[in-house]
Design a protein around this motif. Structure first.
Motif, PDB file in Angstrom:
ATOM      1  N   MET A  15       0.834  -1.201   0.000  1.00  0.00           N
ATOM      2  CA  MET A  15       0.000   0.000   0.000  1.00  0.00           C
ATOM      3  C   MET A  15       0.875   1.260   0.000  1.00  0.00           C
ATOM      4  SD  MET A  15      -1.362   2.534   2.212  1.00  0.00           S
ATOM      5  CE  MET A  15      -1.272   1.988   3.907  1.00  0.00           C
ATOM      6  N   VAL A  18       2.528   1.826  -3.425  1.00  0.00           N
ATOM      7  CA  VAL A  18       1.574   2.340  -4.411  1.00  0.00           C
ATOM      8  C   VAL A  18       1.252   3.808  -4.130  1.00  0.00           C
ATOM      9  CG1 VAL A  18      -0.799   2.162  -5.256  1.00  0.00           C
ATOM     10  CG2 VAL A  18       0.572   0.105  -4.976  1.00  0.00           C
ATOM     11  N   LEU A  19       0.995   4.145  -2.864  1.00  0.00           N
ATOM     12  CA  LEU A  19       0.677   5.545  -2.539  1.00  0.00           C
ATOM     13  C   LEU A  19       1.836   6.474  -2.863  1.00  0.00           C
ATOM     14  CD1 LEU A  19      -1.383   6.112   0.710  1.00  0.00           C
ATOM     15  CD2 LEU A  19      -2.043   6.292  -1.675  1.00  0.00           C
ATOM     16  N   VAL A  22       1.777   6.855  -6.748  1.00  0.00           N
ATOM     17  CA  VAL A  22       0.713   7.604  -7.419  1.00  0.00           C
ATOM     18  C   VAL A  22       0.452   8.966  -6.782  1.00  0.00           C
ATOM     19  CG1 VAL A  22      -0.456   5.537  -8.283  1.00  0.00           C
ATOM     20  CG2 VAL A  22      -1.192   6.546  -6.114  1.00  0.00           C
ATOM     21  N   ALA A  23       0.952   9.178  -5.554  1.00  0.00           N
ATOM     22  CA  ALA A  23       0.684  10.457  -4.899  1.00  0.00           C
ATOM     23  C   ALA A  23       1.970  11.198  -4.536  1.00  0.00           C
ATOM     24  CB  ALA A  23      -0.172  10.241  -3.650  1.00  0.00           C
ATOM     25  N   ARG A 226     -11.022  22.541  -4.111  1.00  0.00           N
ATOM     26  CA  ARG A 226     -10.360  21.929  -5.263  1.00  0.00           C
ATOM     27  C   ARG A 226     -11.344  21.662  -6.398  1.00  0.00           C
ATOM     28  NH1 ARG A 226      -9.228  16.086  -2.277  1.00  0.00           N
ATOM     29  NH2 ARG A 226     -11.379  15.805  -1.711  1.00  0.00           N
TER      30      ARG A 226
ATOM     31  N   VAL B 106      -2.142   8.882   5.257  1.00  0.00           N
ATOM     32  CA  VAL B 106      -3.109   8.266   4.344  1.00  0.00           C
ATOM     33  C   VAL B 106      -4.323   9.171   4.170  1.00  0.00           C
ATOM     34  CG1 VAL B 106      -4.702   6.338   4.070  1.00  0.00           C
ATOM     35  CG2 VAL B 106      -2.365   5.906   4.800  1.00  0.00           C
ATOM     36  N   LEU B 107      -4.808   9.719   5.285  1.00  0.00           N
ATOM     37  CA  LEU B 107      -5.947  10.638   5.213  1.00  0.00           C
ATOM     38  C   LEU B 107      -5.566  11.881   4.415  1.00  0.00           C
ATOM     39  CD1 LEU B 107      -8.855  10.977   6.336  1.00  0.00           C
ATOM     40  CD2 LEU B 107      -7.861  12.365   8.146  1.00  0.00           C
ATOM     41  N   VAL B 109      -3.466  12.191   1.996  1.00  0.00           N
ATOM     42  CA  VAL B 109      -3.413  11.936   0.556  1.00  0.00           C
ATOM     43  C   VAL B 109      -4.801  12.077  -0.062  1.00  0.00           C
ATOM     44  CG1 VAL B 109      -3.028  10.166  -1.196  1.00  0.00           C
ATOM     45  CG2 VAL B 109      -1.381  10.465   0.646  1.00  0.00           C
ATOM     46  N   SER B 110      -5.820  11.599   0.664  1.00  0.00           N
ATOM     47  CA  SER B 110      -7.166  11.674   0.095  1.00  0.00           C
ATOM     48  C   SER B 110      -7.678  13.107   0.065  1.00  0.00           C
ATOM     49  CB  SER B 110      -8.126  10.789   0.885  1.00  0.00           C
ATOM     50  OG  SER B 110      -8.314  11.324   2.175  1.00  0.00           O
ATOM     51  N   ILE B 143      -5.206   6.880  -6.253  1.00  0.00           N
ATOM     52  CA  ILE B 143      -4.864   7.988  -5.371  1.00  0.00           C
ATOM     53  C   ILE B 143      -6.020   8.361  -4.442  1.00  0.00           C
ATOM     54  CG2 ILE B 143      -5.548   9.916  -6.827  1.00  0.00           C
ATOM     55  CD1 ILE B 143      -2.993  11.272  -6.124  1.00  0.00           C
ATOM     56  N   LEU B 146      -7.608   4.234  -2.697  1.00  0.00           N
ATOM     57  CA  LEU B 146      -6.786   3.526  -1.726  1.00  0.00           C
ATOM     58  C   LEU B 146      -6.836   4.152  -0.319  1.00  0.00           C
ATOM     59  CD1 LEU B 146      -5.102   1.038  -1.468  1.00  0.00           C
ATOM     60  CD2 LEU B 146      -3.111   2.285  -2.285  1.00  0.00           C
ATOM     61  N   PRO B 147      -6.611   5.456  -0.177  1.00  0.00           N
ATOM     62  CA  PRO B 147      -6.721   6.035   1.168  1.00  0.00           C
ATOM     63  C   PRO B 147      -8.098   5.799   1.779  1.00  0.00           C
ATOM     64  CG  PRO B 147      -5.751   7.621  -0.315  1.00  0.00           C
ATOM     65  CD  PRO B 147      -6.195   6.469  -1.159  1.00  0.00           C
ATOM     66  N   VAL B 150      -8.471   2.051   2.819  1.00  0.00           N
ATOM     67  CA  VAL B 150      -7.595   1.762   3.962  1.00  0.00           C
ATOM     68  C   VAL B 150      -8.211   2.327   5.241  1.00  0.00           C
ATOM     69  CG1 VAL B 150      -5.396   2.353   5.050  1.00  0.00           C
ATOM     70  CG2 VAL B 150      -5.434   1.601   2.686  1.00  0.00           C
ATOM     71  N   TRP B 151      -8.671   3.579   5.172  1.00  0.00           N
ATOM     72  CA  TRP B 151      -9.200   4.248   6.354  1.00  0.00           C
ATOM     73  C   TRP B 151     -10.441   3.526   6.878  1.00  0.00           C
ATOM     74  CZ3 TRP B 151      -6.865   8.002   9.080  1.00  0.00           C
ATOM     75  CH2 TRP B 151      -7.617   8.660  10.047  1.00  0.00           C
TER      76      TRP B 151
END
Lengths: 291, 274
Positions: A15, A18-19, A22-23, A226, B106-107, B109-110, B143, B146-147, B150-151
């Motif tokens: 995980m 991958v993060l 891609v991020a 955004r 992780v949070l 990133v989302s 992107i 996944l976050p 997971v969360w």
């Protein structure tokens, strides 16, 4: 124990990789590109230009218009959505016949993709054949049809109205979830004591749901800052509604100016970071992680 | 007095329902209007026709677009769930240093804007040779799916009883066996709800799909609906756009209404904690 911990890291690894891919890496590249003159055609042949892109941005009135549009959009639409969402959540929380049906109806706007809702409303706001003009003229509220999405004074309010329609359900659902966790005996006691409902709301309900409300407001605000799809589909690259995301993408892709567009995108990240810090400190938002 | 108040309340509720439902109802009405009927404002078409629905599959590559969306969304959901189940076990059940920080990352990133990764991702997509392919969408959608997965799955994992895991450990089961044999069978409902929400998010995504695909072969449903054009550049085929909108929205509304309870709990687990 140690074996478990090692397994935990092993489980996390895919995980995290991958993060990061891609991020993390793309974000790093965007910030990096913002200090260069890279273009889409020559992504590997560019030169550093220092802060030039940022200096140009500061001098572009179109950029400042985009910043203004984005902030107005975020503040006004989230404000209206919170008020309406709170009202709808209170109604949904009351015991009334057909509550399930009402909840289902309210979920519909949320289930509809943003692009679809933008097109639907674009058609309803159509200057010649739109139902909004027809209804308003039928009621005698306007004398002649308006060009809702083309008129610079009307376009941003129209965009906000569509977002309110689409996102209020999300707000209402989150608030409803918080309302349903409230202890019932408190309300029993207040009712026995004959406290006025408004006072009950202000003194008991609001403070108790405040943490959940703040998180919901923060999430919606970040979403609103955004915003891209709605403006792009409803009003295209029109300056009167252009958001920071629309501006950044226009330079990145349409004008192929990756360096300049990346600088705009980087500033948007900074705005989001500032908004988050403000919300967390001023609003004392707690996002529980790890417990 | 009580009666009056009840009527007023009923009117408010009715107003909310009308406000929520009307735009979609109007899209359905429009989609049934053919030819010049489109340009008259009437509550129900005098000659309802399915011509627009036939046209989106015949004149537009809408069948292809639906297939693309299905492939991209399914692949990204499957991938996210596999990665997230493993990660959620580690984050939800094992105590280690940096766990809280990791959850915040992780949070985070989302939260950040999609446009902020656009140039970096564009470079990556081109480097991997995925431009104008569905693969570019699967990669970029991770992107946000996944976050989220997971969360939510971490929150769910945490609630599972400790005794189950201890019993399995006494029997000599390692962490991988515990996840796949003990926890996974219990996670059906959570996986379905999270998977569905991730699927909807991927199905609806617009910015990446608009940027990383160029031709009809790779276009997804939202991009097709946004860019649908008619015979001339100045004449938008509103009837067809509305028909396409109805086609993609009806299944979504069906799914959301069917799973509404789980969706609400999934949303709140993902968003509101505190």
């Amino acid at each position: 124990m140690r074996q478990r911990r090692r397994a935990a890291w092993l489980f996390l690894l895919p995980m995290l990789v991958v993060l990061a891919g891609v991020a993390g890496w793309p974000l790093f590249r965007t910030v990096f590109f913002s200090f260069t003159d890279a273009t889409l055609a020559t992504l590997d042949d560019f030169q550093g230009v220092g802060l030039d892109n940022y200096l140009w941005l500061m001098r572009d009135p179109v950029w400042w218009r985009a910043v203004w549009n984005t902030l107005v959009f975020a503040v006004v639409s989230v404000g209206i959505e919170t008020a309406l969402g709170l009202g709808i959540a209170l109604i949904l929380n009351a015991h009334l016949p057909g509550r399930g049906l009402l909840r289902a109806a309210v979920l519909i706007p949320w289930a509809i993709p943003t692009v679809v809702s933008a097109q639907m409303w674009g058609w309803m706001f159509h200057d010649l054949y739109g139902v909004v003009n027809a209804i308003l003229m039928g009621l005698g509220l306007i004398a002649k049809p308006r060009a809702w999405t083309a008129d610079p004074d009307l376009a941003l309010p129209v965009v906000i109205a569509v977002d309110v329609w689409k996102s209020t359900p999300f707000m209402a659902l989150l608030i409803l979830a918080a309302l349903q966790m409230l202890p019932r005996d408190l309300y029993e006691a207040a009712r026995v004591d004959g406290v006025h409902p408004v006072k009950v709301f202000v003194r008991i309900t609001l403070p108790l749901i405040r943490p959940a409300l703040m998180v919901a407001v923060l999430f919606r605000t970040l979403d609103a800052l955004r915003v891209f799809d709605l403006m792009y589909v409803l009003t295209g690259n029109s300056r009167s509604t252009m958001s920071m995301s629309v501006y950044a993408r226009q330079y990145l892709i349409d004008f192929q100016d990756v360096g300049y567009g990346s600088a705009a995108a980087t500033l948007l990240v900074l705005v989001l970071a500032v908004a988050t810090v403000l919300a967390v400190t001023l609003g004392r938002v707690r996002v529980d992680a790890g417990r | 007095m009580v009666g009056l108040r009840r009527i007023a309340f009923a009117l408010v509720v009715l107003g909310i329902v009308a406000w929520a439902v009307f735009p979609f109802a109007w899209a359905i009405v429009t989609s049934l209007k053919a030819g010049s009927a489109l340009f008259t404002v009437e509550a129900w078409p005098s000659q309802p026709s399915l011509a627009n629905y036939a046209a989106i599959f015949r004149e537009q590559p809408f069948g292809r677009n639906i297939l693309n969306s299905l492939m991209a969304a399914s692949a990204v959901v499957a991938l996210s769930l596999v990665l997230a189940v493993l990660a959620a076990y580690a984050l939800g059940r094992v105590r280690f240093r940096g766990r809280g920080l990791l959850l915040f990352v992780v949070l985070g990133v989302s939260m950040f804007p999609q446009v902020a990764v656009l140039s970096g991702l564009f470079e990556l997509v081109r480097w991997l040779g995925l431009y104008n392919r569905i693969g570019s969408l699967v990669l970029s959608y991770l992107i946000f799916t996944l976050p989220f997965t997971v969360w939510v799955l971490t929150t769910f994992m945490r609630e599972l009883p400790k005794e189950l895991e201890e019993a399995a450990m006494v029997d000599g089961a390692g962490p991988f066996v515990i996840v796949t044999r003990v926890f996974l069978p219990l996670m059906g409902p959570a996986l379905a709800a999270t998977g569905l929400l991730a699927f909807i998010a991927a199905w609806n995504e617009f910015l990446f799909a608009l940027t990383f695909t160029l031709t009809d072969d790779a276009r997804t449903v939202p991009v097709a609906i946004a860019l649908m054009s008619g015979a001339s550049q100045y004449e938008l085929p509103w009837g067809q756009i509305m028909a396409a909108s109805v086609v993609v929205t009806v299944p979504l509304i069906g799914l959301v209404l069917l799973f509404q309870r789980r969706i609400v709990s999934g949303l709140t687990a993902g968003a509101v904690k505190g």
